[in-house]
Structure formats: structure tokens, C-alpha cells
Design an enzyme around this catalytic site. Structure first.
Site, PDB file in Angstrom:
ATOM      1  N   ARG A  13       0.829  -1.205   0.000  1.00 22.33           N
ATOM      2  CA  ARG A  13       0.000   0.000   0.000  1.00 22.33           C
ATOM      3  C   ARG A  13       0.867   1.261   0.000  1.00 22.33           C
ATOM      4  O   ARG A  13       0.353   2.385   0.088  1.00 22.33           O
ATOM      5  CB  ARG A  13      -0.935  -0.004   1.208  1.00 22.33           C
ATOM      6  CG  ARG A  13      -2.028   1.057   1.144  1.00 22.33           C
ATOM      7  CD  ARG A  13      -2.962   1.044   2.340  1.00 22.33           C
ATOM      8  NE  ARG A  13      -3.912   2.124   2.246  1.00 22.33           N
ATOM      9  CZ  ARG A  13      -5.055   2.071   1.578  1.00 22.33           C
ATOM     10  NH1 ARG A  13      -5.410   0.958   0.935  1.00 22.33           N
ATOM     11  NH2 ARG A  13      -5.871   3.115   1.533  1.00 22.33           N
ATOM     12  N   ILE A  26      -7.273  12.825   3.295  1.00 20.41           N
ATOM     13  CA  ILE A  26      -8.714  12.608   3.395  1.00 20.41           C
ATOM     14  C   ILE A  26      -9.018  11.700   4.577  1.00 20.41           C
ATOM     15  O   ILE A  26      -8.347  10.686   4.777  1.00 20.41           O
ATOM     16  CB  ILE A  26      -9.265  11.948   2.112  1.00 20.41           C
ATOM     17  CG1 ILE A  26      -9.071  12.874   0.912  1.00 20.41           C
ATOM     18  CG2 ILE A  26     -10.732  11.587   2.267  1.00 20.41           C
ATOM     19  CD1 ILE A  26      -9.456  12.230  -0.397  1.00 20.41           C
ATOM     20  N   HIS A 188      -8.431   7.537   8.322  1.00 22.69           N
ATOM     21  CA  HIS A 188      -7.660   8.195   7.268  1.00 22.69           C
ATOM     22  C   HIS A 188      -7.609   7.302   6.032  1.00 22.69           C
ATOM     23  O   HIS A 188      -7.339   6.100   6.124  1.00 22.69           O
ATOM     24  CB  HIS A 188      -6.239   8.476   7.773  1.00 22.69           C
ATOM     25  CG  HIS A 188      -5.555   9.592   7.064  1.00 22.69           C
ATOM     26  ND1 HIS A 188      -5.273   9.551   5.718  1.00 22.69           N
ATOM     27  CD2 HIS A 188      -5.084  10.799   7.515  1.00 22.69           C
ATOM     28  CE1 HIS A 188      -4.659  10.672   5.362  1.00 22.69           C
ATOM     29  NE2 HIS A 188      -4.533  11.448   6.437  1.00 22.69           N
ATOM     30  N   HIS A 189      -7.844   7.932   4.866  1.00 23.13           N
ATOM     31  CA  HIS A 189      -7.863   7.178   3.607  1.00 23.13           C
ATOM     32  C   HIS A 189      -6.475   6.655   3.240  1.00 23.13           C
ATOM     33  O   HIS A 189      -6.343   5.736   2.426  1.00 23.13           O
ATOM     34  CB  HIS A 189      -8.390   8.072   2.488  1.00 23.13           C
ATOM     35  CG  HIS A 189      -9.019   7.330   1.353  1.00 23.13           C
ATOM     36  ND1 HIS A 189      -8.920   5.962   1.192  1.00 23.13           N
ATOM     37  CD2 HIS A 189      -9.757   7.770   0.292  1.00 23.13           C
ATOM     38  CE1 HIS A 189      -9.557   5.596   0.100  1.00 23.13           C
ATOM     39  NE2 HIS A 189     -10.078   6.673  -0.472  1.00 23.13           N
ATOM     40  N   ALA A 190      -5.434   7.194   3.853  1.00 17.52           N
ATOM     41  CA  ALA A 190      -4.085   6.707   3.556  1.00 17.52           C
ATOM     42  C   ALA A 190      -3.901   5.264   3.999  1.00 17.52           C
ATOM     43  O   ALA A 190      -3.114   4.524   3.399  1.00 17.52           O
ATOM     44  CB  ALA A 190      -3.034   7.597   4.228  1.00 17.52           C
TER      45      ALA A 190
END
Length: 217
Positions: A13, A26, A188-190
Site C-alpha cells: 500500500r 482525506i 484516514h484514507h491513507a
């Protein structure tokens, strides 16, 4: 507490994480109604309290998945904790203040519940945030006064707070003996996508349903 440093180049990822941290920070927020009737019955039959039992339920699901256990070390390097513990608010109705504390996560509900009661008693005269809280935490809060439709909590840091923020509201009776309660997660979208966010709610409901059969998963 132990953790593993993450090598972005080797992490599957890593590229996606870097994009969201560097270019588009985000936080996703989703609220889902869950049926807590099995949990309410379980705690009643076993002499437990609903609040710590629900905290343990979400903690168990969160600790089952890597995406909810990321953070930063003192040097600013990305890490993944071996486990994360709930940092929760304990409300004091007598003065409408609260205490923010952490009870270490335990796989066993009875162990966690007993420690929660000890921590609450130990901090009963304190207000605000208990000092020296561990860094491997996620956030939990409850709004038992309302059954809301949506709740969004904004963390105003540099946009790099990676831990889940979990909230729930008041449950109400519904058809078929259900007790429907709004449950919210911000993440968190991370570190997570919509799939991971959705799976959280599915597994929380499955964990609660398992309690209705007389045990835990």
C-alpha cells in the site's frame, strides 16, 4: 508495547499511502445502524456494563486488522503497532465534565471489563485527560443522549492522524426486538479504503451476534 517500522517501498500500500499523505489528506466517515440487542442481553445475563463491553467489541475488531493500527514513532517514521488500546471518555453527570483515559486492550472480555472498572475507580476524581497515556491508542466516545443519523469528528492536526475514531449514540427499540444504535468510524484514507471501513461494521455486528448465542468469537 511493540511496533514494526513500515518500509513504504516494500509495502503493497506504500504508493497509495504516500499519495494520500502528500497530496490529498482525506478522512472517511461512515455511520451505520447496528443491532445491539444481543450485546444488551449478554451484559445483563453476565452482570457486565454495556459501555465497556461495547468498547471491547469495537477494540476486538479493530485489533484484528492492520489498517487500524498504524501510527508514527518519535522520529516521524510510519509504524504499525502490535495492538492498540481504546482511549475513551468517561462522563461525570454530577458536574457534566469527563475524564479521558486508556484501558489496555485484552482479548478476553472479562479481563478488559475488570480493568476498565479499576481504571474508572482510580480516576474518578480526575477531569480532562489522564496524564501519561500510551501512544498506541485509538479514540472512542459515546453520545448516549441522542440517536443521531450522522456524526463527523474533525481532527485538526497536520492531517496525519491515522488511528480510528469511533463513536456511537443512543440505541432505540425497533421491530423484531432489535435495539438499533448508530455507530460511526472515522479513518484516514491513507491506511484504509471503503472496503476496510465497511468490513469494520460487518464484523462488529457479527461479534455482537455471537454474544447472542452465549459466547464471544
Amino acid at each position: 508495547m511493540n511496533y514494526q517500522k513500515i518500509d513504504l517501498a516494500a509495502w503493497d500500500r506504500g504508493e497509495l499511502f504516500a499519495f494520500y499523505i502528500r497530496n490529498m489528506r482525506i478522512v472517511m466517515s461512515l455511520t451505520v445502524d447496528v443491532d445491539v440487542a444481543p450485546l444488551a442481553a449478554f451484559v445483563r445475563q453476565n452482570g457486565l456494563k454495556f459501555y465497556p463491553a461495547m468498547i471491547w467489541t469495537v477494540s476486538r475488531v479493530i485489533n484484528a486488522h492492520d489498517e487500524f493500527k498504524y501510527g508514527w514513532d518519535a522520529d516521524g517514521s510510519l509504524i504499525r503497532w502490535d495492538f492498540v488500546s481504546p482511549s475513551y471518555a468517561h462522563f461525570h453527570p454530577e458536574d457534566q465534565a469527563f475524564t479521558k483515559m486508556v484501558t489496555p486492550y485484552a482479548d478476553d472480555l472479562a479481563v478488559f471489563h475488570a480493568q476498565f472498572l479499576r481504571d474508572r475507580a482510580r480516576c474518578r476524581e480526575l477531569r480532562a485527560i489522564v496524564p501519561h497515556q500510551p501512544p498506541n491508542f485509538f479514540d472512542v466516545s459515546c453520545l448516549p443522549w441522542v440517536r443521531y443519523r450522522h456524526f463527523d469528528l474533525h481532527v485538526f492536526d497536520e492531517g496525519k492522524f491515522l488511528a480510528p475514531v469511533v463513536t456511537w449514540g443512543r440505541f432505540e427499540e425497533a421491530e423484531g426486538g432489535k435495539l438499533m444504535m448508530p455507530l460511526t468510524m472515522n479513518i484516514h484514507h491513507a491506511v484504509a479504503d471503503g472496503f476496510h471501513l465497511s468490513r469494520f461494521f460487518t464484523e462488529v455486528q457479527a461479534q455482537i451476534n455471537a454474544m447472542g448465542t452465549g459466547g464471544v468469537r
